[in-house]
Scaffold this motif. Structure first.
Motif, mmCIF file in Angstrom:
data_model
loop_
_atom_site.group_PDB
_atom_site.id
_atom_site.type_symbol
_atom_site.label_atom_id
_atom_site.label_comp_id
_atom_site.label_asym_id
_atom_site.label_seq_id
_atom_site.Cartn_x
_atom_site.Cartn_y
_atom_site.Cartn_z
ATOM 1 N N ASN A 1 7.697 11.616 -9.390
ATOM 2 C CA ASN A 1 7.346 10.340 -8.775
ATOM 3 C C ASN A 1 7.412 10.405 -7.253
ATOM 4 O OD1 ASN A 1 9.673 8.374 -7.581
ATOM 5 N ND2 ASN A 1 10.570 9.791 -9.046
ATOM 6 N N HIS A 2 8.264 11.293 -6.730
ATOM 7 C CA HIS A 2 8.384 11.412 -5.275
ATOM 8 C C HIS A 2 7.110 11.983 -4.664
ATOM 9 C CE1 HIS A 2 12.551 10.188 -4.827
ATOM 10 N NE2 HIS A 2 12.880 10.972 -5.843
ATOM 11 N N VAL A 3 6.435 12.857 -5.408
ATOM 12 C CA VAL A 3 5.185 13.435 -4.917
ATOM 13 C C VAL A 3 4.131 12.336 -4.791
ATOM 14 C CG1 VAL A 3 3.357 15.121 -5.358
ATOM 15 C CG2 VAL A 3 5.739 15.666 -5.952
ATOM 16 N N ILE A 4 4.034 11.498 -5.814
ATOM 17 C CA ILE A 4 3.077 10.387 -5.787
ATOM 18 C C ILE A 4 3.416 9.430 -4.651
ATOM 19 C CG2 ILE A 4 2.131 8.437 -7.073
ATOM 20 C CD1 ILE A 4 1.306 10.999 -8.326
ATOM 21 N N LYS A 5 4.673 9.070 -4.574
ATOM 22 C CA LYS A 5 5.127 8.130 -3.532
ATOM 23 C C LYS A 5 4.799 8.651 -2.140
ATOM 24 C CE LYS A 5 9.130 8.620 -1.932
ATOM 25 N NZ LYS A 5 10.598 8.782 -1.775
ATOM 26 N N GLN A 6 5.092 9.931 -1.905
ATOM 27 C CA GLN A 6 4.868 10.509 -0.584
ATOM 28 C C GLN A 6 3.385 10.607 -0.261
ATOM 29 O OE1 GLN A 6 7.437 10.774 1.162
ATOM 30 N NE2 GLN A 6 6.793 11.877 3.011
ATOM 31 N N ALA A 7 2.594 10.922 -1.257
ATOM 32 C CA ALA A 7 1.146 10.997 -1.046
ATOM 33 C C ALA A 7 0.604 9.645 -0.594
ATOM 34 C CB ALA A 7 0.447 11.461 -2.316
ATOM 35 N N VAL A 8 1.036 8.583 -1.270
ATOM 36 C CA VAL A 8 0.566 7.245 -0.924
ATOM 37 C C VAL A 8 1.060 6.840 0.465
ATOM 38 C CG1 VAL A 8 0.680 4.800 -1.562
ATOM 39 C CG2 VAL A 8 0.371 6.536 -3.329
ATOM 40 N N GLN A 9 2.233 7.301 0.824
ATOM 41 C CA GLN A 9 2.804 6.915 2.107
ATOM 42 C C GLN A 9 2.124 7.590 3.287
ATOM 43 O OE1 GLN A 9 7.073 6.699 2.327
ATOM 44 N NE2 GLN A 9 7.126 7.272 4.475
ATOM 45 N N VAL A 10 1.789 8.864 3.166
ATOM 46 C CA VAL A 10 1.355 9.611 4.353
ATOM 47 C C VAL A 10 -0.139 9.939 4.401
ATOM 48 C CG1 VAL A 10 3.641 10.640 4.527
ATOM 49 C CG2 VAL A 10 1.838 11.908 3.369
ATOM 50 N N LEU A 11 -0.837 9.880 3.263
ATOM 51 C CA LEU A 11 -2.237 10.292 3.256
ATOM 52 C C LEU A 11 -3.174 9.133 3.583
ATOM 53 C CD1 LEU A 11 -2.318 12.595 0.101
ATOM 54 C CD2 LEU A 11 -2.284 13.296 2.506
ATOM 55 N N PRO A 12 -4.344 9.440 4.118
ATOM 56 C CA PRO A 12 -5.346 8.397 4.362
ATOM 57 C C PRO A 12 -5.749 7.726 3.049
ATOM 58 C CG PRO A 12 -5.931 10.443 5.497
ATOM 59 C CD PRO A 12 -4.800 10.774 4.583
ATOM 60 N N THR A 13 -6.214 6.507 3.163
ATOM 61 C CA THR A 13 -6.558 5.716 1.984
ATOM 62 C C THR A 13 -7.545 6.436 1.073
ATOM 63 O OG1 THR A 13 -6.167 3.669 3.212
ATOM 64 C CG2 THR A 13 -7.470 3.495 1.198
ATOM 65 N N ASP A 14 -8.544 7.091 1.643
ATOM 66 C CA ASP A 14 -9.561 7.760 0.825
ATOM 67 C C ASP A 14 -8.966 8.827 -0.094
ATOM 68 O OD1 ASP A 14 -11.536 6.215 1.904
ATOM 69 O OD2 ASP A 14 -12.217 7.718 3.357
ATOM 70 N N TYR A 15 -7.838 9.402 0.299
ATOM 71 C CA TYR A 15 -7.230 10.465 -0.497
ATOM 72 C C TYR A 15 -6.469 9.942 -1.715
ATOM 73 C CZ TYR A 15 -8.050 14.342 2.770
ATOM 74 O OH TYR A 15 -8.626 15.314 3.542
ATOM 75 N N ILE A 16 -6.031 8.688 -1.653
ATOM 76 C CA ILE A 16 -5.146 8.188 -2.717
ATOM 77 C C ILE A 16 -5.855 7.235 -3.676
ATOM 78 C CG2 ILE A 16 -3.079 8.569 -1.350
ATOM 79 C CD1 ILE A 16 -4.351 5.020 -1.858
ATOM 80 N N GLY A 17 -7.181 7.189 -3.581
ATOM 81 C CA GLY A 17 -7.927 6.282 -4.451
ATOM 82 C C GLY A 17 -7.701 6.547 -5.922
ATOM 83 N N PHE A 18 -7.618 7.818 -6.315
ATOM 84 C CA PHE A 18 -7.443 8.124 -7.738
ATOM 85 C C PHE A 18 -6.080 7.655 -8.231
ATOM 86 C CE2 PHE A 18 -5.097 11.686 -6.078
ATOM 87 C CZ PHE A 18 -4.189 12.035 -7.074
ATOM 88 N N ILE A 19 -5.065 7.646 -7.361
ATOM 89 C CA ILE A 19 -3.737 7.155 -7.747
ATOM 90 C C ILE A 19 -3.807 5.666 -8.047
ATOM 91 C CG2 ILE A 19 -1.378 6.759 -6.951
ATOM 92 C CD1 ILE A 19 -1.603 9.314 -5.294
ATOM 93 N N ALA A 20 -4.395 4.922 -7.118
ATOM 94 C CA ALA A 20 -4.531 3.479 -7.318
ATOM 95 C C ALA A 20 -5.399 3.175 -8.532
ATOM 96 C CB ALA A 20 -5.109 2.831 -6.069
ATOM 97 N N SER A 21 -6.467 3.968 -8.709
ATOM 98 C CA SER A 21 -7.367 3.749 -9.836
ATOM 99 C C SER A 21 -6.634 3.919 -11.167
ATOM 100 C CB SER A 21 -8.547 4.722 -9.750
ATOM 101 O OG SER A 21 -9.407 4.575 -10.853
ATOM 102 N N GLU A 22 -5.817 4.950 -11.262
ATOM 103 C CA GLU A 22 -5.091 5.195 -12.508
ATOM 104 C C GLU A 22 -3.996 4.149 -12.763
ATOM 105 O OE1 GLU A 22 -3.836 9.214 -13.335
ATOM 106 O OE2 GLU A 22 -5.530 10.041 -12.199
ATOM 107 N N LEU A 23 -3.566 3.478 -11.709
ATOM 108 C CA LEU A 23 -2.539 2.445 -11.874
ATOM 109 C C LEU A 23 -3.121 1.081 -12.232
ATOM 110 C CD1 LEU A 23 0.055 3.230 -9.056
ATOM 111 C CD2 LEU A 23 0.349 3.431 -11.528
ATOM 112 N N ARG A 24 -4.451 0.951 -12.175
ATOM 113 C CA ARG A 24 -5.065 -0.320 -12.580
ATOM 114 C C ARG A 24 -4.754 -0.563 -14.050
ATOM 115 N NH1 ARG A 24 -10.924 -1.086 -9.689
ATOM 116 N NH2 ARG A 24 -10.607 -3.153 -10.589
ATOM 117 N N GLY A 25 -4.254 -1.759 -14.327
ATOM 118 C CA GLY A 25 -3.818 -2.079 -15.681
ATOM 119 C C GLY A 25 -2.365 -1.743 -15.930
ATOM 120 N N HIS A 26 -1.741 -1.041 -14.985
ATOM 121 C CA HIS A 26 -0.320 -0.669 -15.107
ATOM 122 C C HIS A 26 0.497 -1.189 -13.926
ATOM 123 C CE1 HIS A 26 -1.371 2.193 -18.335
ATOM 124 N NE2 HIS A 26 -2.383 2.559 -17.568
#
Length: 233
Positions: free
Chosen positions: A38-63
């Motif tokens: 979970n720390h890898v996901i958290k850190q990615a969302v924190q430091v990466l540009p928005t375009d890079y984390i779209g798949f994370i947000a997409s997979e969390l839709r509904g969750h």
């Protein structure tokens, strides 16, 4: 200016990041359940540009609500708030997850982990998002004001929201003597009154009401401390 070596290092970092993210593709929800992944996901969302984390947000839709209430998942959801309103598909996905959370804000106010997500919304969310949280707090205001978790949200609201948006909450909290007295008799209700005094919001109205109850407030240690704040802001 960047040297050739700097550009090479940068390109290698981008390549490594993209490789790591590909490994997480399709596994975001499962990773959020793990104490290390979970720390890898958290850190990615924190430091990466928005375009890079779209798949994370997409997979969390509904969750979104599940993740907000999860001891690990909440860390990632609250960091999605900063990616809202950026434009593009990735930001829209982040917005969708945050809206799922806001639709359940009334229940999340008193949730041990969900409150952290709502605190971040109050701290750095849009005006519209903040108003969603304020509406949720208002719906069960006295219960929330006396609750261990929800009461901390009121402190954030007084600190980060515009006075025009909090006026209804403040009036309900201090609108009559019985309500104020009810708050003074509970630990977290007293914290809310203290936070209101310290925030400086509607200060003249707040101080006037509390001064009118000075005799009763002086009868308890917490009340005396509150009156000290009123007397010496």
């Amino acid at each position: 200016s960047f040297s050739q070596q700097d550009w090479a290092s940068y390109e290698m970092a981008v390549f490594d990041t993209q490789s790591l993210l590909r490994d997480l593709d399709g596994r975001v929800v499962e990773a959020l359940k793990q104490p290390h992944a979970n720390h890898v996901i958290k850190q990615a969302v924190q430091v990466l540009p928005t375009d890079y984390i779209g798949f994370i947000a997409s997979e969390l839709r509904g969750h979104g609500v599940w993740a907000a209430k999860h001891c690990y998942g909440c860390r990632t959801v609250l960091r999605l708030v900063q990616h809202c309103g950026q434009g593009g598909w990735a930001s829209e996905c982040a917005e969708a997850v945050v809206h799922e959370v806001l639709d359940s804000a009334m229940d999340l106010c008193s949730d041990e982990y969900g409150k952290f997500v709502l605190e971040e919304v109050l701290r750095s969310g849009s005006v519209e998002h903040r108003r969603h949280v304020l509406q949720a707090l208002s719906a069960r205001l006295m219960r929330h004001a006396k609750h261990k978790h929800a009461s901390t949200l009121l402190e954030k609201a007084f600190r980060h929201c515009d006075e025009n948006d909090t006026v209804g909450i403040v009036e309900e909290l201090i609108g009559n003597a019985e309500t104020v007295q009810s708050l003074t008799r509970t630990q977290f209700g007293m914290h809310v009154l203290r936070d209101l005094v310290l925030s400086g919001q509607h200060s003249e109205r707040v101080r006037g009401v509390l001064c009118s109850l000075a005799d009763e407030l002086q009868m308890s240690q917490r009340g005396r401390r509150l009156m000290e704040l009123v007397a010496h802001p």
